[in-house]
Design an enzyme around this catalytic site. Structure first.
Site, short mmCIF file in Angstrom:
data_model
loop_
_atom_site.label_atom_id
_atom_site.label_comp_id
_atom_site.label_asym_id
_atom_site.label_seq_id
_atom_site.Cartn_x
_atom_site.Cartn_y
_atom_site.Cartn_z
N ASP A 21 20.83 -6.68 25.91
CA ASP A 21 22.08 -6.44 26.94
C ASP A 21 21.46 -6.29 28.50
O ASP A 21 20.98 -6.51 28.69
CB ASP A 21 22.66 -4.55 26.32
CG ASP A 21 24.04 -3.95 26.59
OD1 ASP A 21 24.56 -5.13 27.45
OD2 ASP A 21 24.44 -3.72 27.44
N ASN A 69 32.44 -8.84 19.82
CA ASN A 69 32.49 -10.11 21.22
C ASN A 69 32.98 -10.66 20.73
O ASN A 69 33.20 -12.01 21.94
CB ASN A 69 30.79 -10.60 20.90
CG ASN A 69 29.24 -9.78 20.97
OD1 ASN A 69 28.15 -10.32 21.01
ND2 ASN A 69 29.48 -9.06 21.86
#
Length: 247
Positions: A21, A69
């Site tokens: 991340d 996503n």
């Protein structure tokens, strides 16, 4: 600090999973578009693989692209898919040279055709490798995985292929996409976020969790070693008490 020297090489985790991340925030700090961060994040994958080899970790699972996503801007999603194809092509010689076996978990049928084709080709070309198992979680969602497993179990139970009384934790695990992979011993999340984000929810029931503020493109081998040292300082009891491990 030299964290590698502090590692007990005989007590390293067998399986490390990483939620990579911070690519977007890293790019923003450089006054660049988010794809710039994803591109540099690929370099961190190479560093992580080198660190895994040095610490004798056998399995490395990377949360590469989640089902959620797809909701990101179209330009970013398309760029990530192009980057994935490019990375698979350029890294394949390294995988072969370093005996890395590539695997994937997730709903890969939904990936763009060129991406899926390159992924399957790389998996096929490395299938006989016996070194590190690199697992890419692509178009992956833990809830999707669990729902699919339960659907399969329910169907087979309805067809009397499975008895209700035979359904247990091991049977459910056998129907997950990770059925041939041991559960992670250690889960690392970068960028300072403290959540799991629908990643390996079933499999991390007893995993140790390590959170770091380091953004993924800045994640170094030393950061990986630090996570291993943190892991080795903990006592994994699996629901038991300390005394049971010393008797």
């Amino acid at each position: 600090m030299d964290y590698f020297s502090k590692i007990d090489i005989n007590n390293t985790p067998k399986h490390v999973a990483i939620i990579m991340d911070g690519n977007g925030r890293w790019a923003k700090k450089q006054s660049q578009k988010r794809l710039f961060g994803h591109d540099h994040g690929a370099e961190s994958v190479r560093r992580a693989l080198e660190a895994v080899e040095k610490t004798k970790v056998e399995y490395l699972t990377l949360y590469t692209f989640s089902k959620e996503n797809w909701n990101r801007p179209k330009e970013e999603v398309e760029g990530i898919m192009r980057l994935l194809v490019h990375t698979l092509v350029t890294e394949l010689p390294n995988f072969l040279q370093n005996n890395v076996k590539l695997l994937a978990i997730g709903d890969t049928d939904e990936l763009p055709a060129d991406c899926r084709e390159e992924l399957l080709s790389s998996i096929a070309k490395t299938k006989d490798n016996t070194g590190i198992k690199l697992i890419l979680a692509l178009n992956y969602s833990s809830r999707w995985e669990i729902v699919n497993a339960l659907k399969s179990i329910a169907t087979e139970a309805a067809n009397k292929q499975i008895r209700i009384e035979d359904i247990n934790e091991q049977l459910i695990s056998n129907y997950l996409t990770t059925n041939s992979i041991p559960d992670p011993d250690l889960l690392i999340r970068t960028s300072g976020e403290h959540r799991i984000s629908n990643f390996l929810l079933w499999q991390i029931a007893y995993s140790e969790l390590h959170f770091t503020d380091v953004l993924w493109p800045d994640f170094s081998q030393e950061d990986f070693y630090k996570a291993i040292v943190d892991y080795q300082m903990r006592e994994r009891r699996f629901g038991m008490v300390s005394e049971q491990f010393t008797q």
